[in-house]
Design an enzyme around this catalytic site. Structure first.
Site, PDB file in Angstrom:
ATOM      1  N   LEU A 265       5.128  13.361 -11.096  1.00  0.00           N
ATOM      2  CA  LEU A 265       4.167  12.993 -10.045  1.00  0.00           C
ATOM      3  C   LEU A 265       3.602  14.251  -9.364  1.00  0.00           C
ATOM      4  CD1 LEU A 265       2.949  10.783  -8.093  1.00  0.00           C
ATOM      5  CD2 LEU A 265       4.949  11.189  -6.647  1.00  0.00           C
TER       6      LEU A 265
ATOM      7  N   HIS B 294       6.052  10.078  14.202  1.00  0.00           N
ATOM      8  CA  HIS B 294       5.791  10.987  13.070  1.00  0.00           C
ATOM      9  C   HIS B 294       7.064  11.188  12.245  1.00  0.00           C
ATOM     10  CE1 HIS B 294       1.774  11.692  14.340  1.00  0.00           C
ATOM     11  NE2 HIS B 294       2.107  12.290  15.465  1.00  0.00           N
TER      12      HIS B 294
ATOM     13  N   ASP C 116      -1.865   6.087   8.769  1.00  0.00           N
ATOM     14  CA  ASP C 116      -2.212   5.951  10.183  1.00  0.00           C
ATOM     15  C   ASP C 116      -1.236   5.026  10.907  1.00  0.00           C
ATOM     16  OD1 ASP C 116      -3.658   6.350  12.477  1.00  0.00           O
ATOM     17  OD2 ASP C 116      -5.175   4.847  12.003  1.00  0.00           O
TER      18      ASP C 116
HETATM   19  C1  FPP Z   1      -1.715   9.480  11.804  1.00  0.00           C
HETATM   20  O1  FPP Z   1      -1.083   8.637  12.741  1.00  0.00           O
HETATM   21  C2  FPP Z   1      -0.747  10.394  11.235  1.00  0.00           C
HETATM   22  C3  FPP Z   1      -0.829  11.737  11.287  1.00  0.00           C
HETATM   23  C4  FPP Z   1      -1.941  12.475  11.926  1.00  0.00           C
HETATM   24  C5  FPP Z   1       0.233  12.581  10.723  1.00  0.00           C
HETATM   25  C6  FPP Z   1       0.812  12.116   9.430  1.00  0.00           C
HETATM   26  C7  FPP Z   1       2.165  12.689   9.318  1.00  0.00           C
HETATM   27  C8  FPP Z   1       3.239  12.079   8.762  1.00  0.00           C
HETATM   28  C9  FPP Z   1       3.161  10.792   8.057  1.00  0.00           C
HETATM   29  C10 FPP Z   1       4.588  12.676   8.849  1.00  0.00           C
HETATM   30  C11 FPP Z   1       4.641  14.083   8.476  1.00  0.00           C
HETATM   31  C12 FPP Z   1       4.336  14.293   7.050  1.00  0.00           C
HETATM   32  C13 FPP Z   1       4.706  15.397   6.423  1.00  0.00           C
HETATM   33  C14 FPP Z   1       4.435  15.525   4.976  1.00  0.00           C
HETATM   34  C15 FPP Z   1       5.418  16.476   7.113  1.00  0.00           C
HETATM   35  P1  FPP Z   1      -1.524   8.724  14.259  1.00  0.00           P
HETATM   36  O2  FPP Z   1      -0.650   9.689  14.946  1.00  0.00           O
HETATM   37  O3  FPP Z   1      -2.991   8.992  14.337  1.00  0.00           O
HETATM   38  O4  FPP Z   1      -1.207   7.266  14.741  1.00  0.00           O
HETATM   39  P2  FPP Z   1      -1.955   6.461  15.888  1.00  0.00           P
HETATM   40  O5  FPP Z   1      -3.270   6.021  15.329  1.00  0.00           O
HETATM   41  O6  FPP Z   1      -1.037   5.316  16.124  1.00  0.00           O
HETATM   42  O7  FPP Z   1      -2.086   7.376  17.059  1.00  0.00           O
END
Ligand code: FPP
Length: 224
Positions: free
Chosen positions: A122, A29, A12
């Protein structure tokens, strides 16, 4: 010292990091994906067998279309460019969640899973369009259909994580303390670490600190 087989992570904080440093959630992201690669490498070094990453929840569809498309483009490019590399590192990729994406993404996911299926290093479980409650409902439906008895064992064996031990550690970055519909059944006895840092800022050192802390915890499982 506690053995460590399985780490699960709620990654997150990408959006907040992106807005703070790049004025764009999507750039957060992209940076988050670099952290994914770092943590995969470190997990191999730490001899971890399973790494489960929450990449997209069933609730994430509520986000603006442009952000959802960006995330899937990122995933597409990542798999196209890195699957050989992951394969050469003996990594097995498994998707948990419902694969109802575009034909192109579904094909790429199936191809990546198939290609790495026999690897025994892994195992990276990528949770995509994943929601724990619907996973549990599907498990119950399937038990009912097969006329099996309800027990902890049968429920576990009908979840998408069947044959995967429950997580030893769950990490959530981003300074928020909730489980967000992630592995609700599986984390019954997991050690949970809430990390203040946003996912793109989460470092190898932060990861190792949590692993070392976990190794020293006395895990009682209800005993004393
Ligand atoms: C949450 O942060 C993150 C996500 C919903 C997406 C996770 C994706 C990645 C780590 C990168 C892509 C991964 C792959 C494997 C392609 P948020 O956007 O909710 O953050 P916020 O709480 O600050 O809004």
């Amino acid at each position: 010292m506690n053995p460590l087989k399985h780490v699960a992570i709620i990654m997150d904080g990408n959006g907040r990091w992106g807005l703070k440093y790049k004025k764009s959630r999507n750039e957060g992201h992209r940076a988050g994906l670099n952290t994914v690669e770092k943590i995969i490498k470190q997990s191999i070094k730490s001899n971890i067998k399973f790494l489960t990453l929450y990449a997209f929840s069933t609730e994430n569809w509520k986000r603006p279309k442009s952000e959802v498309s960006f995330l899937f483009k990122l995933l597409e490019n990542f798999l196209q460019n890195k699957i050989d590399d992951l394969h050469n590192q003996n990594i097995k990729l498994k998707i948990i969640g419902i694969k109802n994406f575009s034909k192109k993404i579904n094909r790429l996911l199936n191809y990546s899973e198939k290609k790495t299926f026999r690897n025994n290093g892994l195992q990276v479980n990528l949770a995509l369009n994943y929601g724990s409650k619907s996973e549990i409902i599907s498990a119950f439906k399937s038990i009912y259909k097969k006329n099996e008895k309800i027990s902890e064992k049968t429920i576990s064996s009908h979840l998408q994580t069947k044959n995967i031990p429950d997580p030893d550690i769950l990490i959530r970055t981003g300074n928020t303390k909730r489980l967000s519909n992630f592995l609700l059944w599986q984390v019954a006895y997991t050690e949970i670490f809430f990390e203040k840092k946003l996912w793109p800022s989460f470092s190898k050192a932060d990861y190792n600190k949590i692993i070392n802390k976990y190794k020293k915890i006395k895990r009682n499982y209800g005993n004393i």
